[in-house]
Design an enzyme around this catalytic site. Structure first.
Site, PDB file in Angstrom:
ATOM      1  N   CYS A 190       4.682  -5.026  -1.348  1.00 31.19           N
ATOM      2  CA  CYS A 190       5.903  -4.901  -2.249  1.00 31.19           C
ATOM      3  C   CYS A 190       5.416  -4.883  -3.825  1.00 31.19           C
ATOM      4  O   CYS A 190       5.174  -5.796  -4.235  1.00 31.19           O
ATOM      5  CB  CYS A 190       6.827  -6.127  -2.050  1.00 31.19           C
ATOM      6  SG  CYS A 190       8.211  -6.262  -3.131  1.00 31.19           S
TER       7      CYS A 190
ATOM      8  N   CYS B 225       7.532  -6.891  -6.039  1.00 29.49           N
ATOM      9  CA  CYS B 225       7.480  -8.323  -6.163  1.00 29.49           C
ATOM     10  C   CYS B 225       5.935  -8.644  -6.410  1.00 29.49           C
ATOM     11  O   CYS B 225       6.058  -9.851  -7.482  1.00 29.49           O
ATOM     12  CB  CYS B 225       7.204  -8.865  -4.530  1.00 29.49           C
ATOM     13  SG  CYS B 225       8.605  -8.153  -3.354  1.00 29.49           S
ATOM     14  N   ASP B 226       4.975  -8.057  -6.517  1.00 29.07           N
ATOM     15  CA  ASP B 226       3.727  -8.431  -6.762  1.00 29.07           C
ATOM     16  C   ASP B 226       2.752  -7.680  -7.687  1.00 29.07           C
ATOM     17  O   ASP B 226       1.982  -8.046  -8.311  1.00 29.07           O
ATOM     18  CB  ASP B 226       2.869  -8.576  -5.450  1.00 29.07           C
ATOM     19  CG  ASP B 226       3.389  -9.375  -4.208  1.00 29.07           C
ATOM     20  OD1 ASP B 226       3.981 -10.496  -4.737  1.00 29.07           O
ATOM     21  OD2 ASP B 226       3.204  -9.001  -3.224  1.00 29.07           O
TER      22      ASP B 226
END
Ligand code: NDP
Length: 315
Positions: free
Chosen positions: A137, A140-141
């Site tokens: 992701c 997300c990261d």
């Protein structure tokens, strides 16, 4: 909450399919209960801007869109719960679903909209470096890779989207693509091909990852098995998977018809599964399109199907 509750319509999942089913079922006064699952709002909460959902000329933030759908469902009286359904007993009616807290819900009809999750290559190193450089992701990261070098595996729309997003943060992005071309749509292809920070490694596969403190590089192979095969290493700090998704159907295995990949089979004309009163919507039953708009549409269909079913059985 009582130990055993009753509902005419239980919705499992909270992506565009689940929330749209909830809006329709709520409006039809089915008084549905919806369990959101672990990833509340589903996969769109991990994306950036959704550009292809009709009605948003400037695009819409995926997370915001899911929050809007949720409040729209709430407006129609849907009982939305942040919990997980861990099993469903289809052996007698009403069906009985069990939650992660051990509560049981009797349901006359069920709409399964549990979506899909990211696939991994299956390398031991993916597990070894999970959370230490390996991610599925980018939104997300990606933040952790500012001014660093990352690789994205895959050649579809997701991979292109992730590569573009990461290029806005990282100093360089490799795309590791196993075929000699990208499978992505033309507009996405153009964006990655024109991005100076992105280097596409065609006909390349990943053999492993290395590093003493998290990921420091990847062993890759160009044209594996061919006469001009070449193995080499690339130095990277992050390794992002974008090679497609698998349906979240483990809890239903063996109890309903699925294809060989685990996607729930639906009638096609409607969202009926092979179990009476049980319907599926969204990516969980869609091995092909996997689009928010289609998930939403099938969610609406599933709710209409559930309404018709409940009318027929007089519940
Ligand atoms: P896709 O299935 O379209 O693409 C997966 C990619 O990963 C392909 O390039 C595939 O290679 C590659 N791949 C699969 N397995 C492996 C493996 N073991 N090793 C190396 N590479 C592998 O998945 P996506 O998630 O990209 O997209 C799913 C659907 O969602 C599509 O319909 C897509 O159009 C849609 N989508 C739309 C978006 C948008 O319009 N904004 C954004 C994101 C997704 P190969 O080509 O060789 O099979």
């Amino acid at each position: 909450m009582a130990d055993r509750e009753y509902t005419r319509c239980l919705i499992i999942g909270s992506g565009p399919a689940g929330y749209t089913a909830a809006i329709y079922a709520g409006r039809a006064n089915l008084q549905p209960i919806e369990y959101c699952g672990l990833q509340i709002g589903g996969q769109l909460t991990t994306t950036t801007i959704v550009e292809n959902f009709p009605g948003y000329p400037q695009g819409v933030d995926g997370n915001q869109m899911m929050m809007d759908l949720r409040s729209q469902a709430t407006n129609f009286g849907v009982d939305i719960r942040d919990g997980v359904i861990t099993k469903v007993d289809f052996s007698k009616k009403p069906y009985v679903a069990t939650t992660d807290r051990g509560a049981e819900i009797e349901a006359e009809s069920i709409i399964i909209a549990t979506g899909a999750t990211a696939k991994y290559l299956g390398l031991d190193d993916e597990k070894k470096y999970m959370g230490q450089g390996v991610s599925a992701c980018a939104t997300c990261d990606g933040f952790f890779y500012r001014k660093k070098v990352v690789a994205v595996v895959g050649g579809g729309d997701t991979a292109c989207e992730e590569a573009n997003y990461l290029a806005g943060l990282a100093s360089k992005v490799y795309m590791i693509v196993r075929k000699p071309y990208l499978r992505a749509s033309e507009v996405m292809k153009k964006r990655v091909e024109e991005n100076e920070k992105i280097e596409i490694l065609y006909e390349t596969n990943t053999l492993g990852l290395f590093g003493d403190n998290g990921v420091e590089g990847a062993h890759v192979v160009y044209r594996k098995g061919e006469s001009d095969e070449k193995k080499y290493d690339i130095a990277i700090d992050g390794f992002f998977l974008a090679i497609g998704h698998k349906p979240q159907t483990d809890i239903f295995k063996g109890s309903m018809d699925m294809d060989e990949q685990g996607f729930i089979k639906v009638n096609g004309i409607n969202q009926k599964t092979n179990i009476d009163g049980v319907f599926a919507a969204g990516d969980v039953c869609d091995p092909h399109y996997q689009q928010a708009i289609i998930a939403a549409a099938t969610g609406a269909k599933a709710a209409l199907d559930a309404q018709e079913y409940l009318n027929q059985i007089g519940k």
